[in-house]
Design a protein around this motif. Structure first.
Motif, mmCIF file in Angstrom:
data_model
loop_
_atom_site.group_PDB
_atom_site.id
_atom_site.type_symbol
_atom_site.label_atom_id
_atom_site.label_comp_id
_atom_site.label_asym_id
_atom_site.label_seq_id
_atom_site.Cartn_x
_atom_site.Cartn_y
_atom_site.Cartn_z
ATOM 1 N N PHE A 21 103.683 91.201 121.497
ATOM 2 C CA PHE A 21 105.128 91.415 121.475
ATOM 3 C C PHE A 21 105.492 92.578 120.554
ATOM 4 O O PHE A 21 106.373 93.382 120.871
ATOM 5 N N ARG A 22 104.807 92.675 119.436
ATOM 6 C CA ARG A 22 105.105 93.747 118.485
ATOM 7 C C ARG A 22 104.827 95.114 119.082
ATOM 8 O O ARG A 22 105.553 96.075 118.838
ATOM 9 N N ASP A 23 103.779 95.197 119.901
ATOM 10 C CA ASP A 23 103.365 96.492 120.437
ATOM 11 C C ASP A 23 104.052 96.856 121.745
ATOM 12 O O ASP A 23 104.079 98.028 122.121
ATOM 13 N N THR A 24 104.570 95.870 122.477
ATOM 14 C CA THR A 24 105.085 96.156 123.817
ATOM 15 C C THR A 24 106.560 95.877 124.008
ATOM 16 O O THR A 24 107.136 96.325 124.996
ATOM 17 N N SER A 25 107.192 95.155 123.098
ATOM 18 C CA SER A 25 108.574 94.749 123.368
ATOM 19 C C SER A 25 109.600 95.787 122.949
ATOM 20 O O SER A 25 110.774 95.630 123.221
ATOM 21 N N TRP A 26 109.203 96.859 122.285
ATOM 22 C CA TRP A 26 110.154 97.902 121.894
ATOM 23 C C TRP A 26 110.455 98.794 123.090
ATOM 24 O O TRP A 26 109.547 99.234 123.806
ATOM 25 N N ALA A 27 111.729 99.071 123.323
ATOM 26 C CA ALA A 27 112.112 99.934 124.434
ATOM 27 C C ALA A 27 111.684 101.377 124.185
ATOM 28 O O ALA A 27 111.395 102.118 125.107
ATOM 29 N N VAL A 28 111.658 101.781 122.920
ATOM 30 C CA VAL A 28 111.224 103.130 122.532
ATOM 31 C C VAL A 28 110.100 102.983 121.526
ATOM 32 O O VAL A 28 110.186 102.168 120.615
ATOM 33 N N HIS A 29 109.044 103.748 121.721
ATOM 34 C CA HIS A 29 107.909 103.623 120.802
ATOM 35 C C HIS A 29 108.278 104.158 119.421
ATOM 36 O O HIS A 29 108.781 105.273 119.284
#
Length: 284
Positions: free
Chosen positions: A121-129
Motif C-alpha cells: 500500500f505504501r508503494d502503490t497507493s499514491w496517485a503521484v510518486h
C-alpha cells in the motif's frame, strides 16, 4: 488422524497432503511443525524439498486470507491482489522461520504477511510518486495533527507541527505539499472545496473550474517577439503591415491608400514577411 486423508511418504518421511489449503487451521499448526523440522534436513532444490515447502505454503494460506481480510474495504486494490502480496510475505516467513528458537510459526508469520501488505500500500497507493521519506512524513504528520488537534481544540499550525515532530517548518510544508499526491480525483468528479463536503449543487465538475490553454497566448507571444522587428522596418513597410493585419484591408485597398499598384503592395508585403520570419527564426 488429521482432517485430511494421509498417505505416508516414505521418501520424505511426512504425511502426503494432496490439498494443503483444505487442512483445518488447528491441524495445519501441528503439521507445520513436522514439515518445518523435515524441511531443514532436505537439500534445497530437491523434489522432496519442493514438496515440503509448497505444502507448508498451502497449509498456511489461511493466515494470508485472515490478514488480507482486514483490507477488503481499503479501496486501493482488489482483494486478490492483496492476497498475492500477503502470500509473498508468507513465503518469506517460511524461508526464514527457525523452529529451534521456540516461537510459534503463526506469531512469526502474521507480522511478515502484514508488513508485506503495508509495504504494498505504501508503494502503490499514491496517485503521484513521491520519495519514501515524504510518504513516511505524511504518516507522521497525520498522527501529529490528530494528537495536537485533540489537545489544542483546533487545527495545529505549521510551527506547532514542526515543534511536535522536531523538524523545520520547511520540512513540514514539504510534507504537506507531498501529501496532495496521495489521492487523485477525476476531472469529471463533482466540485467540492474540502474532503467530506457535499458536491456542488450547480453540477459543476473540476474540469469546469480548472484553467484551459488559451489559444491567444501563442499569438501574444509571437506579437511580443515581432514588436522589435516591426519597429526596425521603414515607415512604408510598417504601414503596410498595420493596414493588412491590423485593419485587415485587402491589397487593392492598401494600394489605393498608398497610391501604388496591388502588385507592388504584394511584392512589398512578401518581402517584409520574409524579413520578419527570418528575424523570428534567428531569435529561437
Amino acid at each position: 488422524m488429521w482432517a485430511t486423508e494421509r498417505v505416508w511418504d516414505e521418501a520424505v518421511g511426512l504425511p502426503r497432503i494432496e490439498e494443503g489449503e483444505e487442512v483445518a487451521p488447528k491441524d495445519a499448526r501441528e503439521l507445520s511443525k513436522l514439515f518445518f523440522d523435515r524441511l531443514r534436513t532436505l537439500e534445497e532444490g530437491s523434489p522432496e524439498y519442493h514438496y515440503t515447502r509448497n505444502t507448508l505454503i498451502e497449509m498456511n494460506l489461511a493466515l494470508v486470507h485472515y490478514v488480507a481480510g482486514r483490507y477488503r474495504n481499503r479501496g486501493n486494490g482488489q482483494l486478490e491482489d492483496i492476497v498475492q502480496v500477503g502470500t509473498l510475505g508468507l513465503i518469506k516467513a517460511i524461508d526464514r522461520f527457525d523452529r529451534a528458537r521456540g516461537h510459534e510459526f503463526v506469531s512469526y508469520a502474521v507480522p511478515c504477511i502484514l508488513g508485506e501488505i503495508k509495504r504494498h500500500f505504501r508503494d502503490t497507493s499514491w496517485a503521484v510518486h513521491v520519495p519514501r521519506r515524504l510518504q513516511e512524513l505524511r504518516v507522521a504528520l497525520t498522527k501529529s495533527q490528530e494528537r495536537l488537534s485533540s489537545t489544542l481544540g483546533r487545527e495545529p499550525t505549521v510551527r506547532e507541527l514542526a515543534a511536535d515532530l522536531a523538524m523545520s517548518e520547511e520540512q513540514i510544508l514539504e510534507g504537506i505539499m507531498a501529501a496532495n499526491g496521495y489521492a487523485a480525483r477525476p476531472l469529471d468528479a463533482p466540485n467540492v472545496l474540502n474532503e467530506g463536503d457535499e458536491p456542488s449543487k450547480n453540477g459543476r465538475s473540476l474540469a469546469d473550474i480548472l484553467g484551459h490553454s488559451d489559444p491567444a497566448i501563442e499569438a501574444f507571444e509571437n506579437a511580443h517577439a515581432l514588436a522589435p522587428l516591426i519597429a526596425a522596418l521603414d515607415e512604408r513597410d510598417r504601414r503596410i503591415i498595420e493596414l493588412r493585419f491590423g485593419q485587415e484591408m485587402t491589397q487593392d485597398e492598401i494600394g489605393s491608400v498608398l497610391g501604388i499598384s496591388q502588385m507592388h503592395v504584394s511584392r512589398l508585403l512578401s518581402r517584409t514577411l520574409v524579413r520578419l520570419r527570418e528575424g523570428l527564426l534567428a531569435r529561437e
